[in-house]
Design an enzyme around this catalytic site. Structure first.
Site, short mmCIF file in Angstrom:
data_model
loop_
_atom_site.label_atom_id
_atom_site.label_comp_id
_atom_site.label_asym_id
_atom_site.label_seq_id
_atom_site.Cartn_x
_atom_site.Cartn_y
_atom_site.Cartn_z
N LYS A 10 0.86 -1.25 -0.12
CA LYS A 10 0.00 0.01 0.11
C LYS A 10 0.96 1.22 0.03
O LYS A 10 1.94 1.44 0.92
CB LYS A 10 -0.76 -0.06 1.15
CG LYS A 10 -2.00 1.10 1.13
CD LYS A 10 -3.03 0.84 0.49
CE LYS A 10 -4.06 1.72 0.17
NZ LYS A 10 -3.42 2.68 -1.15
N GLN B 4 6.98 3.92 4.10
CA GLN B 4 5.46 3.73 4.11
C GLN B 4 5.36 2.27 4.91
O GLN B 4 4.32 1.95 5.39
CB GLN B 4 5.12 3.38 2.81
CG GLN B 4 3.68 3.14 2.46
CD GLN B 4 2.89 4.76 2.50
OE1 GLN B 4 3.51 5.48 1.68
NE2 GLN B 4 1.94 4.73 3.13
N LYS C 269 5.03 3.27 8.56
CA LYS C 269 3.98 4.10 8.71
C LYS C 269 2.64 3.12 8.79
O LYS C 269 1.80 3.55 9.63
CB LYS C 269 3.82 5.03 7.63
CG LYS C 269 2.71 5.92 7.70
CD LYS C 269 2.44 6.91 6.30
CE LYS C 269 3.70 7.81 6.13
NZ LYS C 269 3.39 8.68 4.82
N LYS D 181 5.57 1.56 -2.87
CA LYS D 181 5.57 3.15 -3.37
C LYS D 181 6.09 3.04 -4.95
O LYS D 181 6.55 2.07 -5.49
CB LYS D 181 6.67 4.03 -2.80
CG LYS D 181 6.30 5.56 -2.85
CD LYS D 181 4.88 5.89 -1.85
CE LYS D 181 4.76 7.31 -1.95
NZ LYS D 181 3.76 7.66 -0.98
N ASP E 9 -0.35 10.68 -4.76
CA ASP E 9 0.81 11.24 -4.25
C ASP E 9 1.14 12.73 -4.97
O ASP E 9 0.23 13.06 -5.48
CB ASP E 9 2.03 10.36 -4.16
CG ASP E 9 3.01 10.79 -3.21
OD1 ASP E 9 2.88 10.21 -2.05
OD2 ASP E 9 4.24 11.35 -3.69
N THR F 142 -4.88 13.27 5.34
CA THR F 142 -3.51 13.49 5.82
C THR F 142 -3.35 14.61 6.59
O THR F 142 -3.21 14.79 7.72
CB THR F 142 -2.54 13.64 4.60
OG1 THR F 142 -2.78 12.41 3.62
CG2 THR F 142 -1.15 13.61 5.34
N ASN G 251 -2.49 19.17 -1.43
CA ASN G 251 -3.44 18.49 -0.85
C ASN G 251 -3.31 18.77 0.63
O ASN G 251 -4.14 19.09 1.34
CB ASN G 251 -3.82 17.17 -1.23
CG ASN G 251 -4.81 16.43 -0.47
OD1 ASN G 251 -4.80 15.84 0.50
ND2 ASN G 251 -6.07 16.45 -1.07
#
Length: 458
Positions: A75, A96, A99, A111, A151, A194, A229
């Protein structure tokens, strides 16, 4: 294992190894797990040939780094930016992995992306690129194997094109991408997640360390970098709560309220202007025509503001240098939390961690991105769950789940930092636990234990 041409990955690996040192000394059996977890399970690299509006072929490099699947399907986002290379994607996939472990959801780490630049391209050029990119990527992803997301450079438009290309190619509608539109499989709160999650995490930091800096007070001054974002929704949440947003930025410079915070901060309408501008590919510099704003070309906001209580890097990696960290401390900064991935250089982190170790009311508390910005991927995980059930949860339900995930993540980091920062318990001297150590150790233990259970190391 680290290649000399992979500086970003080497930085991420060094940060983790430093944090893990006390834990590995006490638990030497995990050293082999640390050696193994550094290597991605798979790296896919391919060419992407697409046609521009003049009918000419163009070519870019495409990547997918499938780092670790011990906790679930790979993911992580797809980054479209000229700077994309294997070092950056390996660092992002590595981060990631840990995380995602901190969210408590069943997600591995990965990624991907391309050195394609969406800026200045027409919608048709972007669509043709996405179709070509997905023609190869579709062979390597799936709802139970690898679920990419957006992203930098990959927003709602790009996710739509990518999803459509996958659906047509594979002849199935499955939740293989997250960040989808709300009317066709997306989750409420995903665009905001986020930024909102970052603020939910920071609120816990404030409550423990500096309650006088409540974000409900206009006197609490928040510096934010970036204008994409993450920065947008971070700013909107601060404004909604009642705090004062002092800055936004882009790759060309920083946008401040005239007077550098002495005359208040950005309003909700100001941020909405930025959102509209960025949707059209514009630069923040164009807003400086309004006398309410001041644009400083070629500089990030960290050295420009005389007073900053909370600093939130939300742009890209290594956007706070050691010198800028020192400037933030001089400006009175007490909390730094990353909305971007590895937003602070190693030198900046050292400055913040040294301040924390001194203790007292003037110390700085730093949170790494793998903890403080995990809200985005957390809601991506919730989007996967909704897709699997063919359900849509309300905004209130998703937001409540996001708050709970960020609370749990904070507590995990706090507890592990108290135990494994290598400093012992100095709470009596007013020294806060290291959230950096806590996030790294807690995330590593969870991944390593799953790998051991699967027989990946013994």
């Amino acid at each position: 294992m680290v290649q000399p041409h992979e500086p970003e990955f080497e930085q991420a690996l060094t940060e983790l190894s430093v944090s893990l040192k006390p834990f590995l000394e006490a638990n030497p059996e995990y050293k082999k797990a640390f050696e193994i977890v550094q290597i991605p399970e798979r790296i896919v690299q391919f060419r992407v040939v697409w046609e521009d509006d003049q009918g000419r072929p163009q070519v870019n490099r495409g990547f997918r780094v499938q780092y670790n699947s011990a906790l679930g399907p790979y993911k992580g986002g797809l980054r479209l930016h000229p700077s994309v290379n294997l070092s950056i994607l390996k660092f992002l996939g590595f981060e990631q992995t840990f995380k995602n472990a901190l969210t408590g959801l069943n997600m591995g780490g990965g990624k991907g992306g391309s050195d394609f630049d969406p800026k200045g391209k027409s919608d048709n050029e972007i669509r043709r690129f996405c179709v070509s990119f997905m023609a190869e990527l579709a062979k390597h992803i799936g709802k139970d194997t690898d679920v990419p997301a957006g992203d930098i450079g990959t927003g709602a438009r790009e996710i739509g094109y990518l999803f459509g290309a996958y659906r047509r190619q594979r002849g199935e509608w499955v939740g293989v991408l997250t960040g989808k539109g709300a009317t066709w499989g997306g989750s409420f709160i995903r665009p905001e997640a986020t930024g909102y999650g970052l603020i939910y995490y920071v609120e816990h930091m404030i409550a423990k360390a500096h309650p006088h800096l409540s974000l409900t007070k206009p006197s609490t001054k928040v510096a934010i970098s970036g204008s994409g974002n993450v920065a947008q929704y971070t700013a909107l949440k601060v404004i909604e709560l009642g705090g004062t947003v002092l800055s936004l930025s882009d790759s060309k410079g920083s946008l401040l309220i005239a007077g550098k915070g002495e005359k208040g901060g950005f309003s909700k309408a100001d941020v909405e202007k930025v959102m509209d501008l960025k949707l059209k590919g514009g630069s923040l510099e164009s807003l400086a025509q309004d006398s309410r704003f001041e644009y400083v070309a070629g500089q990030r906001p960290w050295t420009l503001l005389p007073k900053v209580d909370i600093a939130l890097p939300c742009a890209t990696q290594n956007e706070v240098s050691g010198e800028e960290a020192e400037a933030l401390i001089k400006a009175g900064t007490r909390i730094v939390a990353e909305g971007s991935n590895m937003g602070c250089t190693m030198e900046a982190i050292e400055v913040f961690e040294n301040s924390r170790k001194k203790g007292g009311p003037d110390s700085v508390w730093y949170a790494p991105g793998k903890a403080s910005n995990c809200g985005g991927v957390a809601v991506s995980g919730l989007e996967m769950a909704q897709n699997s059930q063919r359900l849509v949860w309300s905004s209130e339900d998703v937001d409540a789940k996001l708050k709970n995930i960020m609370t749990d993540c904070y507590k995990i980091c706090l507890d592990a930092g108290s135990k494994w920062s290598g400093e012992g318990d100095k709470s009596a001297q007013g020294v806060l636990p290291s959230l950096l150590s806590g996030a790294n150790v807690a995330g590593f233990i969870k991944v390593a234990d799953a790998m051991k259970a699967h027989g990946d190391w013994w």
